[in-house]
Design a protein around this motif. Structure first.
Motif, PDB file in Angstrom:
ATOM      1  N   LYS A  66       0.826  -1.202  -0.045  1.00 50.87           N
ATOM      2  CA  LYS A  66      -0.052   0.046  -0.085  1.00 50.87           C
ATOM      3  C   LYS A  66       1.210   1.120  -0.094  1.00 50.87           C
ATOM      4  N   VAL A  67       0.554   2.281  -0.968  1.00 49.07           N
ATOM      5  CA  VAL A  67       1.351   3.361  -1.023  1.00 49.07           C
ATOM      6  C   VAL A  67       0.743   4.384  -0.013  1.00 49.07           C
ATOM      7  N   SER A  68       1.631   4.843   1.060  1.00 52.10           N
ATOM      8  CA  SER A  68       1.373   5.654   2.098  1.00 52.10           C
ATOM      9  C   SER A  68       1.788   6.961   1.876  1.00 52.10           C
ATOM     10  N   ASN A  69       3.089   7.139   1.145  1.00 51.61           N
ATOM     11  CA  ASN A  69       3.976   8.019   1.188  1.00 51.61           C
ATOM     12  C   ASN A  69       3.906   8.251  -0.391  1.00 51.61           C
ATOM     13  N   PHE A  73       6.917   7.484  -3.349  1.00 46.50           N
ATOM     14  CA  PHE A  73       6.257   6.704  -4.409  1.00 46.50           C
ATOM     15  C   PHE A  73       6.837   7.285  -5.759  1.00 46.50           C
ATOM     16  N   GLN A  74       6.538   8.678  -5.736  1.00 43.63           N
ATOM     17  CA  GLN A  74       7.007   9.386  -6.946  1.00 43.63           C
ATOM     18  C   GLN A  74       8.379   9.265  -7.174  1.00 43.63           C
TER      19      GLN A  74
END
Length: 171
Positions: A66-69, A73-74
């Motif tokens: 799960k991408v939380s930041n 991620f970018q």
């Protein structure tokens, strides 16, 4: 950085098709002599791609389930890995969410899925993995994931035999 370049060069010479860069122990150094920060795998892949290694070997990165930041991620996206290999996935929705985030960047996704078994319960608990969505029909879940991504990484950290059994039953 010299050691990383040498390792990647050796992999190319050995005809290895790809390398997965993951976070390990903190390095004894902070920066190389040229000032490149290699404090994480994303920076290493970014630098290797910038000097053309991506044309010779696939450079992959790990990705949380799960991408939380969004900023981190970018940064991973901007490093242009060939593939993202996830941490252990607990649901089809996690895969769909990640695919949606990556769609504009044309980066492949390989989800990692842990074999649900008594021997792996402790490992799942350690990483906070809830496999309740697929525990009762693991092969059906794998087939659904395969339709979504074409590739799957199966992990069975405490029972190699259970992982092999899943592969035998796949066909």
């Amino acid at each position: 950085m010299n050691s990383i370049i040498q390792m990647v060069t050796d992999a190319i010479i050995l005809k290895i098709s790809g390398l997965l860069f993951i976070q390990g122990d903190k390095p004894a150094f902070e920066e190389s002599e040229k000032g490149y920060s290699l404090s994480n795998p994303t920076d290493a892949v970014n630098l290797l791609n910038s000097i053309g290694f991506d044309k010779l070997i696939d450079l992959d990165l790990s990705l949380p389930n799960k991408v939380s930041n969004q900023r981190l991620f970018q940064k991973k996206i901007n490093s242009k890995p060939r593939r993202f290999i996830t941490q252990s996935i607990g649901s089809i929705q996690e895969i769909r969410d990640l695919k949606e985030l990556m769609k504009p960047n044309h980066i492949k996704l390989i989800p990692c899925i842990m074999v649900p078994s008594v021997k792996n319960e402790r490992a799942a608990a350690m990483i906070g993995l809830d496999w309740s969505e697929y525990q009762g029909n693991f092969l059906g879940f794998l087939k659904e994931v395969h339709k979504e991504t074409d590739h799957i990484l199966i992990t069975s950290p405490n029972s190699f035999d259970e992982g092999i059994e899943v592969l035998k039953n796949w066909t």
